[in-house]
Motif scaffolding. Structure first.
Motif, PDB file in Angstrom:
ATOM      1  N   ASN A  78      63.729 -35.860 -13.752  1.00  0.00           N
ATOM      2  CA  ASN A  78      62.744 -36.744 -14.390  1.00  0.00           C
ATOM      3  C   ASN A  78      61.320 -36.265 -14.126  1.00  0.00           C
ATOM      4  OD1 ASN A  78      64.267 -38.895 -15.644  1.00  0.00           O
ATOM      5  ND2 ASN A  78      64.844 -39.563 -13.584  1.00  0.00           N
ATOM      6  N   HIS A  79      61.158 -35.525 -13.031  1.00  0.00           N
ATOM      7  CA  HIS A  79      59.800 -35.187 -12.556  1.00  0.00           C
ATOM      8  C   HIS A  79      59.904 -33.878 -11.779  1.00  0.00           C
ATOM      9  CE1 HIS A  79      55.942 -35.590 -10.730  1.00  0.00           C
ATOM     10  NE2 HIS A  79      56.234 -36.411  -9.744  1.00  0.00           N
ATOM     11  N   ALA A  80      58.922 -32.993 -11.971  1.00  0.00           N
ATOM     12  CA  ALA A  80      59.006 -31.658 -11.359  1.00  0.00           C
ATOM     13  C   ALA A  80      58.461 -31.619  -9.934  1.00  0.00           C
ATOM     14  CB  ALA A  80      58.251 -30.647 -12.223  1.00  0.00           C
ATOM     15  N   GLU A  81      57.861 -32.696  -9.439  1.00  0.00           N
ATOM     16  CA  GLU A  81      57.284 -32.619  -8.092  1.00  0.00           C
ATOM     17  C   GLU A  81      58.398 -32.389  -7.072  1.00  0.00           C
ATOM     18  OE1 GLU A  81      54.455 -35.670  -7.001  1.00  0.00           O
ATOM     19  OE2 GLU A  81      53.711 -34.440  -5.344  1.00  0.00           O
ATOM     20  N   GLN A  82      58.049 -31.601  -6.063  1.00  0.00           N
ATOM     21  CA  GLN A  82      59.085 -31.042  -5.182  1.00  0.00           C
ATOM     22  C   GLN A  82      59.826 -32.075  -4.342  1.00  0.00           C
ATOM     23  OE1 GLN A  82      56.088 -29.903  -5.827  1.00  0.00           O
ATOM     24  NE2 GLN A  82      55.985 -27.670  -5.827  1.00  0.00           N
ATOM     25  N   ASP A  83      59.254 -33.256  -4.135  1.00  0.00           N
ATOM     26  CA  ASP A  83      60.002 -34.246  -3.346  1.00  0.00           C
ATOM     27  C   ASP A  83      61.239 -34.740  -4.112  1.00  0.00           C
ATOM     28  OD1 ASP A  83      57.963 -35.376  -4.983  1.00  0.00           O
ATOM     29  OD2 ASP A  83      58.148 -37.304  -3.975  1.00  0.00           O
ATOM     30  N   HIS A  84      61.295 -34.461  -5.419  1.00  0.00           N
ATOM     31  CA  HIS A  84      62.490 -34.813  -6.208  1.00  0.00           C
ATOM     32  C   HIS A  84      63.208 -33.588  -6.756  1.00  0.00           C
ATOM     33  CE1 HIS A  84      60.828 -38.714  -5.781  1.00  0.00           C
ATOM     34  NE2 HIS A  84      59.717 -38.318  -6.355  1.00  0.00           N
ATOM     35  N   SER A  85      62.455 -32.522  -6.981  1.00  0.00           N
ATOM     36  CA  SER A  85      63.063 -31.330  -7.595  1.00  0.00           C
ATOM     37  C   SER A  85      63.355 -30.238  -6.568  1.00  0.00           C
ATOM     38  CB  SER A  85      62.118 -30.761  -8.650  1.00  0.00           C
ATOM     39  OG  SER A  85      60.955 -30.238  -8.022  1.00  0.00           O
ATOM     40  N   VAL A 145      53.067 -40.059 -15.438  1.00  0.00           N
ATOM     41  CA  VAL A 145      53.540 -40.997 -14.404  1.00  0.00           C
ATOM     42  C   VAL A 145      54.058 -40.151 -13.237  1.00  0.00           C
ATOM     43  CG1 VAL A 145      55.060 -42.914 -13.874  1.00  0.00           C
ATOM     44  CG2 VAL A 145      54.309 -42.588 -16.207  1.00  0.00           C
ATOM     45  N   HIS A 146      53.295 -39.459 -12.628  1.00  0.00           N
ATOM     46  CA  HIS A 146      51.871 -39.248 -12.620  1.00  0.00           C
ATOM     47  C   HIS A 146      51.492 -37.800 -12.930  1.00  0.00           C
ATOM     48  CE1 HIS A 146      52.143 -37.397  -8.424  1.00  0.00           C
ATOM     49  NE2 HIS A 146      53.366 -37.782  -8.716  1.00  0.00           N
ATOM     50  N   TRP A 147      52.494 -37.010 -13.410  1.00  0.00           N
ATOM     51  CA  TRP A 147      52.242 -35.639 -13.841  1.00  0.00           C
ATOM     52  C   TRP A 147      52.467 -35.599 -15.361  1.00  0.00           C
ATOM     53  CZ3 TRP A 147      54.718 -31.333 -10.176  1.00  0.00           C
ATOM     54  CH2 TRP A 147      54.050 -31.326  -8.946  1.00  0.00           C
ATOM     55  N   CYS A 164      62.165 -42.539 -11.596  1.00  0.00           N
ATOM     56  CA  CYS A 164      61.583 -41.611 -10.609  1.00  0.00           C
ATOM     57  C   CYS A 164      60.405 -42.282  -9.886  1.00  0.00           C
ATOM     58  CB  CYS A 164      61.208 -40.281 -11.238  1.00  0.00           C
ATOM     59  SG  CYS A 164      61.117 -38.981  -9.994  1.00  0.00           S
ATOM     60  N   ASP A 165      59.218 -41.688  -9.906  1.00  0.00           N
ATOM     61  CA  ASP A 165      58.103 -42.258  -9.126  1.00  0.00           C
ATOM     62  C   ASP A 165      57.659 -43.638  -9.616  1.00  0.00           C
ATOM     63  OD1 ASP A 165      57.786 -40.123  -7.388  1.00  0.00           O
ATOM     64  OD2 ASP A 165      56.130 -39.228  -8.488  1.00  0.00           O
ATOM     65  N   PHE A 166      57.743 -43.862 -10.925  1.00  0.00           N
ATOM     66  CA  PHE A 166      57.266 -45.116 -11.541  1.00  0.00           C
ATOM     67  C   PHE A 166      57.979 -46.292 -10.848  1.00  0.00           C
ATOM     68  CE2 PHE A 166      56.784 -47.063 -16.102  1.00  0.00           C
ATOM     69  CZ  PHE A 166      55.691 -47.806 -15.672  1.00  0.00           C
ATOM     70  N   ARG A 190      50.565 -50.137  -2.607  1.00  0.00           N
ATOM     71  CA  ARG A 190      49.956 -48.962  -1.983  1.00  0.00           C
ATOM     72  C   ARG A 190      50.305 -47.719  -2.802  1.00  0.00           C
ATOM     73  NH1 ARG A 190      48.756 -46.540   3.345  1.00  0.00           N
ATOM     74  NH2 ARG A 190      48.639 -48.561   4.347  1.00  0.00           N
ATOM     75  N   TYR A 191      51.576 -47.617  -3.201  1.00  0.00           N
ATOM     76  CA  TYR A 191      52.033 -46.457  -3.977  1.00  0.00           C
ATOM     77  C   TYR A 191      51.305 -46.394  -5.322  1.00  0.00           C
ATOM     78  CZ  TYR A 191      55.218 -42.952  -5.744  1.00  0.00           C
ATOM     79  OH  TYR A 191      55.725 -41.782  -6.243  1.00  0.00           O
ATOM     80  N   TYR A 192      51.223 -47.556  -5.989  1.00  0.00           N
ATOM     81  CA  TYR A 192      50.500 -47.618  -7.265  1.00  0.00           C
ATOM     82  C   TYR A 192      49.054 -47.173  -7.063  1.00  0.00           C
ATOM     83  CZ  TYR A 192      47.662 -49.494 -10.983  1.00  0.00           C
ATOM     84  OH  TYR A 192      46.735 -49.599 -11.983  1.00  0.00           O
ATOM     85  N   SER A 221      62.867 -43.492  -7.399  1.00  0.00           N
ATOM     86  CA  SER A 221      63.184 -42.377  -6.501  1.00  0.00           C
ATOM     87  C   SER A 221      62.503 -42.484  -5.147  1.00  0.00           C
ATOM     88  CB  SER A 221      62.825 -41.060  -7.179  1.00  0.00           C
ATOM     89  OG  SER A 221      63.707 -40.862  -8.251  1.00  0.00           O
ATOM     90  N   HIS A 222      61.742 -43.558  -4.929  1.00  0.00           N
ATOM     91  CA  HIS A 222      61.230 -43.865  -3.586  1.00  0.00           C
ATOM     92  C   HIS A 222      61.427 -45.362  -3.348  1.00  0.00           C
ATOM     93  CE1 HIS A 222      59.103 -40.032  -3.092  1.00  0.00           C
ATOM     94  NE2 HIS A 222      58.484 -40.223  -4.235  1.00  0.00           N
ATOM     95  N   GLY A 223      61.889 -45.714  -2.160  1.00  0.00           N
ATOM     96  CA  GLY A 223      61.978 -47.135  -1.790  1.00  0.00           C
ATOM     97  C   GLY A 223      63.229 -47.788  -2.342  1.00  0.00           C
TER      98      GLY A 223
HETATM   99 FE1  FEO Z   1      55.389 -37.385  -7.838  1.00  0.00          FE
HETATM  100 FE2  FEO Z   1      57.638 -38.669  -5.659  1.00  0.00          FE
HETATM  101  O1  FEO Z   1      56.691 -37.326  -6.548  1.00  0.00           O
END
Ligand code: FEO
Length: 394
Positions: A78-85, A145-147, A164-166, A190-192, A221-223
């Motif tokens: 869903n998202h390329a940021e490394q904490d998920h990819s 959201v957010h990339w 994912c992050d949303f 805080r995340y928002y 994908s968090h929380g």
């Molecule tokens: Fe935008 Fe949880 O990475």
């Protein structure tokens, strides 16, 4: 944490990072975080939704082993940021027939960031579907959201959104679902504030589109997972659509006590006029708390001494942060002091071009504040209270 079934043949297989205290070498994580990944066994195909931070890829692999996964057909990114990819290369290596499913932009980014070969991808258009047999994945493009490459995945038959992050929250918890709404509200806000607020306009559009989606679960994908999706939808709706409130955020630094004296007086003056104030000493504050306060505030007033002609560097940092986060602020001002001269107002004003705000007359004094300076602070407080009232801010 072992795999956990959230619906028949749908499992949480992620990793909980209890001890992480900083994200992107920038964002404080007072409550840790999690990297949630989900495995869906369709009657014909198997899909993994997102992976986990590369530091925890063994946890994901152990979870796949626990479920005796022999084959994965699709890994949705869903998202390329490394904490998920970040564990995607390992998953693709382990399951050579698996394809990574992402947006066209996501493919380019994953090739750049993780060196994944082009032939490992399937790209999907907005609203395109992939059948797993008795389950259908629908992909909703949701850029920023957010990339720029982000998308959401909707599992139609089970009415589960994997965004994912949303809607996420940096919160390590053993609870699979939200149990403490107060705690999750705080973490999600805080995340928002730290991650999503600069993209408020895009998020407004995505929230409007989601009105057509029947949702039983939102599995970010968090929380923790939202088994009452209206809780987080309502919170986001308020954060992105509502007018700011009758609140002044006041980050400040004081070196020899002069600015602090002004801040104390000014906070009291505002409170007497019915304005809520959130004061932050930038020498000690958690910037996440400051970002959260900016979500609802109508006015930002920064307090600074003069250092080498300009604002204290911590105050310049706070101004840069506010400029980058693009909160709903309507008014900005500056209070502070100098020893023999300076360009604090000019330099700070130049740091906030993104903020479409009215700048209210600053109050800058030489040395310790005198009666005329306190009168000027009273006038600024009155002006802020009147402006908030004029705009109907409550
Ligand atoms: Fe935008 Fe949880 O990475």
């Amino acid at each position: 944490m072992k795999p956990r079934e959230i619906r028949p043949r749908i499992y949480w297989v992620g990793a909980i990072d209890w001890d992480r205290r900083l994200f992107d070498s920038l964002i404080p994580l007072p409550d840790g975080t999690s990297y949630n990944a989900y495995l869906i066994f369709g009657s014909q195909k198997t899909a993994l939704i997102d992976t986990v931070d590369p530091t925890m890829k063994e946890v994901l692999e152990n979870n796949l082993d626990e479920l005796a996964v022999k084959n994965i057909d699709y890994v949705v990114a869903n998202h390329a940021e490394q904490d998920h990819s970040g564990s995607l290369p390992r998953v693709l290596e382990r399951f050579p027939q698996a394809k990574a499913v992402t947006t066209p932009r996501g493919k380019d980014m994953l090739m750049d960031l993780l060196m994944i070969p082009e032939d490992r991808f399937i790209t999907v258009k907005d609203k395109e579907t992939i059948s797993l047999g008795d389950k259908t994945l629908e992909f909703i493009h949701a850029p920023w959201v957010h990339w720029p490459e982000t998308m959401l995945t909707y599992l139609r038959e089970d009415r589960i959104l994997f965004p994912c992050d949303f809607f996420g929250s940096h919160l390590a918890t053993s609870d699979l679902y939200v149990t403490d709404e107060g705690q999750v509200y705080e973490a999600a806000k805080r995340y928002y504030a730290e991650i999503m607020m600069p993209f408020r306009t895009s998020i407004q559009g995505h929230l409007n589109r989601l009105k057509d989606c029947a949702l039983d679960l939102i599995a970010p994908s968090h929380g923790p997972i939202y088994d009452k999706p209206e809780f987080i939808i309502k919170a986001y709706t308020s954060w992105v659509f509502d007018e700011p409130r009758n609140i002044v955020v006041l980050p400040y630094i004081s070196m020899h006590g002069s600015t602090k004296k002004m801040v104390r007086y000014f906070v009291s003056a505002l409170a007497q006029k019915g304005v809520t104030v959130k004061q932050f000493d930038l020498a000690a504050t958690d910037i996440g708390k400051l970002a959260m306060a900016l979500v609802d505030a109508a006015t930002l007033v920064v307090g600074t001494p003069t250092v080498l002609v300009g604002p204290h560097p911590n105050v310049a940092y706070a101004a840069l942060l506010a400029n980058a986060l693009r909160p709903k602020l309507k008014f900005v001002s500056i209070i502070g002091s100098y020893g023999w001269g300076g360009k604090v107002v000019e330099q700070l004003s130049a740091l906030i071009p993104n903020l479409k705000v009215e700048i209210l007359p600053p109050v800058i004094c030489r040395g310790l504040p005198r009666p005329a300076d306190f009168t000027a602070l009273d006038n600024l407080a009155s002006s802020i209270a009147a402006k908030h009232k004029e705009h109907g801010l409550t």
